[in-house]
Motif scaffolding. Structure first.
Motif, PDB file in Angstrom:
ATOM      1  N   MET A 114       0.829  -1.208   0.000  1.00 35.82           N
ATOM      2  CA  MET A 114       0.000   0.000   0.000  1.00 35.82           C
ATOM      3  C   MET A 114       0.861   1.256   0.000  1.00 35.82           C
ATOM      4  SD  MET A 114      -2.952  -0.859  -0.317  1.00 35.82           S
ATOM      5  CE  MET A 114      -4.546  -0.842   0.382  1.00 35.82           C
ATOM      6  N   GLY A 115       2.064   1.151   0.486  1.00 36.48           N
ATOM      7  CA  GLY A 115       2.946   2.296   0.494  1.00 36.48           C
ATOM      8  C   GLY A 115       3.379   2.705  -0.909  1.00 36.48           C
ATOM      9  N   TRP A 116       3.343   1.794  -1.839  1.00 40.23           N
ATOM     10  CA  TRP A 116       3.752   2.073  -3.215  1.00 40.23           C
ATOM     11  C   TRP A 116       2.575   2.325  -4.146  1.00 40.23           C
ATOM     12  CZ3 TRP A 116       8.518   3.142  -4.717  1.00 40.23           C
ATOM     13  CH2 TRP A 116       9.557   2.795  -3.858  1.00 40.23           C
ATOM     14  N   MET A 117       1.364   2.251  -3.660  1.00 34.47           N
ATOM     15  CA  MET A 117       0.188   2.409  -4.508  1.00 34.47           C
ATOM     16  C   MET A 117       0.030   3.835  -5.029  1.00 34.47           C
ATOM     17  SD  MET A 117      -1.059  -0.519  -4.968  1.00 34.47           S
ATOM     18  CE  MET A 117      -2.669  -0.276  -5.614  1.00 34.47           C
ATOM     19  N   TRP A 118       0.638   4.800  -4.408  1.00 34.24           N
ATOM     20  CA  TRP A 118       0.540   6.188  -4.862  1.00 34.24           C
ATOM     21  C   TRP A 118       1.282   6.420  -6.171  1.00 34.24           C
ATOM     22  CZ3 TRP A 118       4.971   8.884  -5.716  1.00 34.24           C
ATOM     23  CH2 TRP A 118       6.129   8.357  -5.163  1.00 34.24           C
ATOM     24  N   ILE A 119       2.210   5.528  -6.516  1.00 42.97           N
ATOM     25  CA  ILE A 119       3.043   5.748  -7.691  1.00 42.97           C
ATOM     26  C   ILE A 119       2.233   5.682  -8.987  1.00 42.97           C
ATOM     27  CG2 ILE A 119       3.788   3.382  -8.112  1.00 42.97           C
ATOM     28  CD1 ILE A 119       6.260   6.159  -8.128  1.00 42.97           C
ATOM     29  N   TRP A 120       1.210   4.821  -9.087  1.00 44.82           N
ATOM     30  CA  TRP A 120       0.436   4.675 -10.327  1.00 44.82           C
ATOM     31  C   TRP A 120      -0.375   5.924 -10.648  1.00 44.82           C
ATOM     32  CZ3 TRP A 120       2.632   1.416 -13.161  1.00 44.82           C
ATOM     33  CH2 TRP A 120       3.231   0.291 -12.625  1.00 44.82           C
TER      34      TRP A 120
END
Length: 78
Positions: free
Chosen positions: A9-15
């Motif tokens: 979830m910490g990397w979901m902002w990248i998309w």
């Protein structure tokens, strides 16, 4: 298991950020292309020639009227 989900979830902002960035790049490219592309059939007006004569010359140049009609209409212009 919760740490794996927490990390994902910490990397979901990248998309969404990549989509917004891509749209900004595409918008910029569209702006550049439309601003620096030469225009299509832009004609410059002739100050010594009336607009009707310019239109007649362009129609003759495009082949819309033949030479006989061109000369006849040219003679009718003021």
């Amino acid at each position: 298991m919760s740490t794996v989900m927490g990390d994902a979830m910490g990397w979901m902002w990248i998309w969404p950020a990549m989509i917004v960035f891509g749209l900004l790049v595409l918008g910029f490219l569209a702006l550049v292309v439309t601003q620096y592309r030469p225009g299509g059939a832009v004609t410059t007006p002739h100050p010594d020639r009336p607009p009707a004569r310019t239109i007649l010359d362009e129609r003759y140049a495009r082949g819309e009227i033949d030479e006989e009609e061109y000369r006849r209409r040219k003679g009718e212009l003021p």
